[in-house]
Write an enzyme that holds these catalytic residues in place. Structure first.
Site, PDB file in Angstrom:
ATOM      1  N   ASP A 296      36.611  45.428  21.839  1.00  0.00           N
ATOM      2  CA  ASP A 296      37.008  44.658  20.662  1.00  0.00           C
ATOM      3  C   ASP A 296      38.139  45.361  19.912  1.00  0.00           C
ATOM      4  O   ASP A 296      38.218  46.589  19.881  1.00  0.00           O
ATOM      5  CB  ASP A 296      35.799  44.498  19.727  1.00  0.00           C
ATOM      6  CG  ASP A 296      36.156  43.741  18.461  1.00  0.00           C
ATOM      7  OD1 ASP A 296      36.435  42.535  18.562  1.00  0.00           O
ATOM      8  OD2 ASP A 296      36.190  44.372  17.382  1.00  0.00           O
ATOM      9  N   GLU A 351      40.591  42.903  24.208  1.00  0.00           N
ATOM     10  CA  GLU A 351      40.906  41.874  23.217  1.00  0.00           C
ATOM     11  C   GLU A 351      42.184  42.298  22.508  1.00  0.00           C
ATOM     12  O   GLU A 351      42.160  43.076  21.559  1.00  0.00           O
ATOM     13  CB  GLU A 351      39.760  41.715  22.206  1.00  0.00           C
ATOM     14  CG  GLU A 351      39.977  40.526  21.271  1.00  0.00           C
ATOM     15  CD  GLU A 351      39.467  40.735  19.862  1.00  0.00           C
ATOM     16  OE1 GLU A 351      39.232  39.747  19.156  1.00  0.00           O
ATOM     17  OE2 GLU A 351      39.316  41.905  19.436  1.00  0.00           O
TER      18      GLU A 351
END
Length: 619
Positions: A296, A351
């Site tokens: 993330d 991401e």
């Protein structure tokens, strides 16, 4: 020690049971003046200063507790613990070990306790990891909302109820979010407080191990949504100011704070931070047997500006210069080197919204070593179209450009809508398409309205077009496969701590008379078609037709011809399209105004004049 031992520091830090059943506690707290252990194990209960640590070199502290007279451990399984930090200002602060493997929230408080997790009969793994998937079809899931009931769902209920659904739908990979412990439930798991602890909201560590093992028995790969881009600023339950200073794991001062997220930024140049984060990856691979990670917030890691207020143009000046956080970049390379060297079947996904070149190229070729990147522009494009344009104004070339605009040699995970769009204040694709009529007109027992008809067909088309043209992998957030009608809103003061919207209503799919079942069935058939023909693992598509006036898109991939008619009112007969090979083309999937229709074994002859005979086509 060597790199192998360095990245398994969970075996030398935190609490470890010794061969004689004694317990050795080791912590890194370089800014502390003193360190003490307290808990319900002590003679008089929660004595503050009765168990002091001894200072060692390099900011380490150590405490040894011998076994009891009966040779049992001095701290029993499930005992509650806390660390007490004596700061340079002679303040005493209660803290939880950064290496804690299980923490639970106090019933009478909002704070957490460190739980000594040392079961007599730990879960025994029964099934091997599945082989690396040829095509990735990812089902993104949050355990806590994986229920139709207004409550926090559990690892056990996920294992029993959701794993069979995921397998039936044709997904071959699960991406679990919000597993790393986070004190604030509404953070969606992105404000991590305990990096080595599986969230206790959903059950015990052994329950999570069983979930992963059961998924493996079904041939499902399991990825963890790992958050190493930042940490919660929570000091009571997290690692922020662990030793009483502003630094420790983070940069001191403004550099150590994320202005938009209100969280702390790791100092990736620190040996101890590298030890902590790299060991964290191995912990989830070894202890819980995850098969890889979705990293993330990679954009925030790569740049000193964290991507805040930036519009990336694709120019190389965006990606190379003094604004690059080289410490973080090297840390990501180290992470991928570690994972792919020790676990060759491991999958890593980044991401990143910036489009950093080389992100998914091998480290030996100068890249960062990720296997895939998320194609984050695709869901934004679909939402922009639905918000701003009438059906007649849809730009076919713009849609194709967005779906195909990716760096060659770097694989992407395509998705039509993100989990952020499910949050309160936004709308899912289904709700943008059908809005309030989803509450009143989704019954198949009543006539189909124009809004529902259009919405169902476009929902299918958007997903199949994204699935087949947008990348080398596909991702769906739980519930979106059947057009979940409501947003996601976690319990908070603003909604009176309600769980009404903190759930996914799978009961809608199980009602035979509701049209959610049609969307669910199409999603299943789409995935099974990919499993059979493998377009995600094939070369990129060759687009042969972009007809703006007819609103038609045609492309070939994996020896399949995909034909989409997005025109809101025109259907076509005897429509001539290019085909790369002469021969017979059997129909695989077709959808008409009244829904999906199978045509059995009927085939259509392709010759130099096009496809003939060709059935009536509509969107």
């Amino acid at each position: 020690g060597d790199f192998d031992h360095f990245t398994q520091s969970y075996q030398s830090l935190g609490a470890r049971r010794q061969p004689n059943n004694g317990l050795l506690f080791t912590e890194w707290a370089p800014g502390a003046k003193g360190l003490f252990l307290t808990g319900d194990f002590s003679k008089y209960g929660w004595e503050k200063l009765s168990h002091p640590f001894t200072r060692k070199e390099h900011g380490k502290w150590e405490l040894y507790l011998p076994p009891k007279r009966d040779r049992s451990p001095p701290v029993l399984h499930k005992s509650k613990l806390k660390l007490i930090i004596l700061t340079e200002n002679d303040e005493y602060l209660f803290r939880i070990s950064p290496w804690a493997r299980y923490v639970t929230k106090r019933l009478d408080s909002v704070t957490y306790d460190w739980i000594h997790w040392d079961p007599l009969h730990p879960y025994l793994v029964l099934h091997p990891r599945p082989p690396k998937q040829r095509s990735l079809r990812i089902y993104e899931a949050h355990v806590g909302i994986a229920s139709s009931e207004e409550k926090i769902a559990s690892y056990q209920s996920f294992t029993l109820n959701l794993l069979p659904r995921i397998k039936h739908l044709g997904y071959n990979c699960i991406q679990l979010m919000a597993i790393m412990e986070h004190a604030y439930y509404a953070s969606f798991g992105y404000q991590v407080t305990s990096f080595f602890a599986a969230s206790s909201r959903f059950g015990t560590p052994e329950d999570l191990k069983k979930l992963v093992d059961t998924a493996h028995s079904l041939g499902l790969t399991v990825l963890l949504d790992v958050v190493h881009s930042h940490a919660s600023s929570n000091t009571d339950d997290g690692i922020n100011q662990f030793d009483g200073t502003d630094s420790c794991f983070f940069h001191p001062g403004p550099r150590g704070n994320h202005s938009d997220w209100g969280s702390r930024i790791f100092d990736y140049s620190s040996w101890e931070v590298s030890r902590f984060l790299l060991s964290n990856l191995r912990w989830w691979m070894e202890e819980y047997r995850f098969d890889g990670f979705r990293f993330d917030g990679v954009t925030s890691m790569l740049y000193h500006h964290h991507g805040v207020g930036m519009s990336f143009s694709g120019s190389y000046s965006d990606y190379f210069g003094m604004h690059i956080n080289e410490d973080a970049l090297i840390h990501l390379m180290l992470s991928n080197h570690l994972l792919h060297t020790l676990y060759p079947e491991c999958i890593t996904i980044a991401e990143d919204v910036s489009g950093m070149p080389g992100l998914c190229r091998p480290i030996a070729a100068g890249g960062l070593g990720f296997d895939y990147r998320l194609a984050m522009a695709i869901p934004d494009k679909w939402i922009q179209i639905l918000k701003e344009r009438r059906d007649e104004e849809w730009d076919m070339a713009d849609i194709v450009y967005t779906l195909t605009n990716r760096r060659r040699g770097e694989r992407s995970i395509a998705y039509a809508e993100s989990h952020d769009q499910a949050l309160v204040g936004d709308k899912s694709l289904a709700f943008w398409l059908m809005d309030q009529e989803m509450y009143t007109n989704m019954s198949a027992l009543m006539p189909m309205t124009v809004v529902i008809d259009r919405g169902i067909q476009l929902h299918k088309m958007i997903r199949l077009l994204t699935h087949s043209l947008g990348g080398e992998g596909y991702l769906n957030f739980m519930g979106n496969e059947f057009g979940h009608p409501e947003w996601l809103d976690f319990p908070r003061k603003g909604n009176s701590e309600s769980y009404r919207y903190a759930r996914r209503q799978y009961n809608l799919v199980d009602m035979q008379h509701l049209r959610y079942q049609q969307l669910n069935a199409f999603d299943r058939d789409m995935n099974h078609a990919e499993d059979k023909h493998g377009w995600l693992a094939s070369a990129p598509a060759v687009v042969t037709t972009i007809n703006q006036e007819d609103k038609v898109i045609v492309f070939e991939r994996a020896n399949l011809v995909f034909i989409f008619n997005f025109h809101p009112s025109c259907s076509y007969t005897d429509y001539r399209v290019a085909a790369g090979r002469l021969g017979k083309y059997p129909l695989i999937l077709i959808f008409l105004i009244l829904g999906r229709v199978r045509f059995g074994k009927e085939v259509f002859e392709v010759n130099s004049m096009g496809i003939s005979p060709f059935p009536y086509l509509s969107s």
